[in-house]
Design an enzyme around this catalytic site. Structure first.
Site, PDB file in Angstrom:
ATOM      1  N   GLY A   1       0.546  -1.006  -0.129  1.00 21.84           N
ATOM      2  CA  GLY A   1      -0.042   0.008  -0.078  1.00 21.84           C
ATOM      3  C   GLY A   1       0.843   1.209   0.019  1.00 21.84           C
TER       4      GLY A   1
ATOM      5  N   LYS B   1       8.595   0.705   4.948  1.00 23.93           N
ATOM      6  CA  LYS B   1       7.397   1.448   4.740  1.00 23.93           C
ATOM      7  C   LYS B   1       6.124   1.102   5.159  1.00 23.93           C
ATOM      8  CE  LYS B   1       4.640  -0.007   2.300  1.00 23.93           C
ATOM      9  NZ  LYS B   1       3.517  -0.599   1.671  1.00 23.93           N
TER      10      LYS B   1
ATOM     11  N   ASP C   1       5.539  -7.559   5.066  1.00 25.18           N
ATOM     12  CA  ASP C   1       5.596  -8.738   3.968  1.00 25.18           C
ATOM     13  C   ASP C   1       6.704  -8.418   2.919  1.00 25.18           C
ATOM     14  OD1 ASP C   1       3.907 -10.399   5.263  1.00 25.18           O
ATOM     15  OD2 ASP C   1       2.107  -9.361   4.269  1.00 25.18           O
TER      16      ASP C   1
END
Length: 565
Positions: free
Chosen positions: A103, A224, A198
């Site tokens: 994202g 991030k 991830d």
């Protein structure tokens, strides 16, 4: 501004120069334009020649024996620190790839700019390739060659649209082979994966794979996520958290003023954060709402949905006695995942949905345990339907689609009606629901995120120039002036633990949850009773780039670093 880039199509057999539509700085607002040319300071160690100093051998966040088996070529490698040196690194031409994964988070463009600028200054003639659309761009060899002209309109700007992102993973043997082919085809010296837990796990797997195959391509990560759950002692915060919280806090401040102005609404605000409640906690510290639910506390106290509902209802009743029939309530996106009884219900629903056809007559509910069936029937119909929605690729409930705030409004209404009949409540209740989510992911990055991301990118360039792999770019000492920030890289395997999935151990970067004994939560807990009854609302206003509060760092980070009481 027009941009000319070198692109490679699917398969990548032929490279061709062609114009690619991108941002046009000529149509920017005055604020965007001023940000374009905003000069970013660097930590002093990045301004001069440096050398890399390795620390002691590293371990892992858990199950070191299993992590060692999964990463035999990387496990135990030391973290790295940049220190001043009298002589610069030897200049050499490097070919570096960058990819945005997962994202969006404010500041991602500045990471890429930092990598690019480092190479332009310290490794002249180097080439930076931006893989398009996330990890899929690596596998399909879809990229653009980044130039000064191309990246200029994205400096200090929000979003990931310079090269766009994606949520694909590189995990099968075929996918690793595709990544190897791309790295070989482009003759990559390094690859930087900009992403969350991830994505950085994937970066470590790639680094391990490339080293196992004796490939020259080194792989680094950058931290991030606006959720704030990728951090440790060496990585104090993930980028984007500072900006996103300030955007949400502005909106919360606005609805607080609305609540106070009308005197008749309770605003229930659901905030991003599936796995951890960092955003909700930080926004509470910035705005002082009447009620804030922290998922980690709910889980630790094994609270039920009724416990949470009763707590909210109790505060509303106390406020009504004082003549306040309004207020603001913050809840994290993943709240239901923290409630043990709901976790059990979801687990049973997952099993049923994975193996059975759900009939409209409701006979399937008989497969639920009695307690879970009772809870399911207790929930509003809309929430029941949302719990039955298709699972995500990992088999998880799509929490973002579950309107927890509306569920709480419905349950509080029912409880207040009951108390009104018992003569325990004489106020008026009107609930307004909000979900502040994507609004915070692509805002213009704050001064902190702009500078932090630029330093992270510069550090990644320095680490690759030094031949490092399997590290996550790390910038520390963030409560000090920027000149004194420390720069280095932390071994990705040191952040990892394992989960048992499908009979095998799978590596995962351990999520950082809200620590109930940590300074941010303790500060909140010491003030929430006062905020509940007395209106101590703060309206932070929009992000400031100049003037008052323009360089203030979020409460969470300052409290964790011991720089705020």
């Amino acid at each position: 501004m027009s941009s000319s880039v070198t692109a490679m199509a699917n398969g990548g057999s032929d490279a061709s120069a062609k114009a690619t539509p991108g941002r046009l700085a000529g149509v920017y607002s005055e604020v965007q334009t001023s940000r374009l040319n905003h000069i970013l300071p660097l930590p002093s160690v990045l301004k001069k020649p440096f050398q890399i100093v390795d620390g002691p051998p590293s371990s892992s966040a858990g199950h070191p024996d299993e992590i060692a088996k999964l990463f035999p070529n990387l496990f135990g490698q030391p973290s790295a620190l940049l220190v001043p040196s009298d002589s610069p690194l030897s200049e050499k031409i490097l070919k570096i790839g960058v990819v945005l994964s997962g994202g969006q988070a404010p500041g991602g463009h500045n990471v890429i700019c930092g990598i690019f600028d480092y190479l332009q200054e310290r490794a002249k003639g180097s080439i930076v390739y931006g893989f398009k659309g996330g990890p899929a761009g690596i596998m399909k060899c879809k990229y653009v060659e980044l130039t000064s002209e191309f990246i200029y309109p994205y400096r200090n700007q929000g979003g990931f649209d310079m090269i766009c992102s994606g949520r694909d993973k590189i995990e099968t043997p075929e996918q690793f082979k595709q990544a190897e082919d791309t790295a070989s085809k482009l003759d990559l010296d390094g690859l930087v994966v900009i992403g969350g837990d991830d994505s950085n796990t994937n970066a470590c797997l790639l680094a391990e794979n490339f080293r196992h195959k004796n490939m020259k391509t080194r792989v680094l990560g950058c931290p991030k996520t606006i959720d704030g759950d990728l951090k440790c002692k060496e990585v104090p915060t993930s980028f984007g958290f500072d900006t996103a919280c300030k955007i949400y806090a502005e909106m919360i401040g606005n609805v607080m003023t609305d609540a106070r102005s009308t005197g008749k609404y309770y605003h229930f605000v659901r905030l991003m954060g599936r796995a951890a409640s960092h955003i909700t906690l930080e926004c509470a510290l910035q705005t002082h709402p009447n009620i804030t639910i922290i998922g980690e506390e709910v889980a630790a106290k094994k609270q039920t949905l009724k416990n949470v509902t009763d707590y909210i209802t109790d505060v509303i009743c106390k406020r009504a006695e004082l003549g306040y029939n309004y207020g603001v309530i913050l809840v994290p996106e993943g709240l239901i995942d923290f409630i043990p009884e709901v976790q059990q219900l979801i687990s049973e629903l997952n099993e049923i949905l994975a193996h059975d056809v759900v009939d409209e007559g409701g006979l399937w509910k008989q497969k639920l345990q009695p307690q879970s069936q009772q809870l399911f029937d207790f929930l509003p119909q809309a929430i029941q339907e949302q719990l039955m929605l298709e699972r995500d690729p990992h088999g998880n409930v799509q929490v973002a689609k579950i309107e927890t705030e509306k569920m709480l409004i419905s349950m509080v209404e029912t409880e207040l009606e009951k108390r009104k009949e018992e003569g325990k409540y004489k106020g008026q209740f009107k609930g307004q629901s909000h979900f502040f989510g994507y609004e915070g992911r692509c805002g213009l990055p704050t001064n902190f995120d702009s500078t932090y991301c630029y330093a992270l990118g510069y550090a990644a360039g320095a680490l690759l120039h030094s031949g490092k792999t399997g590290l996550i770019s790390s910038v520390g000492n963030l409560a000090a002036p920027i000149d004194e920030w420390t720069v280095g890289g932390t071994a990705l395997t040191s952040l990892m633990d394992v989960e048992r999935r499908h009979g095998k151990f799978k590596p995962v970067i351990k999520k950082a949850m809200v620590e109930l004994e940590g300074a941010p939560f303790k500060k909140f807990a010491s003030l929430r009773d006062e905020w509940a009854i007395k209106n101590r609302y703060i309206s932070p206003g929009p992000i400031q780039f100049h003037g008052p509060a323009s360089n203030v760092i979020n409460h969470t980070l300052l409290l964790e670093l011991g720089a705020q009481a």
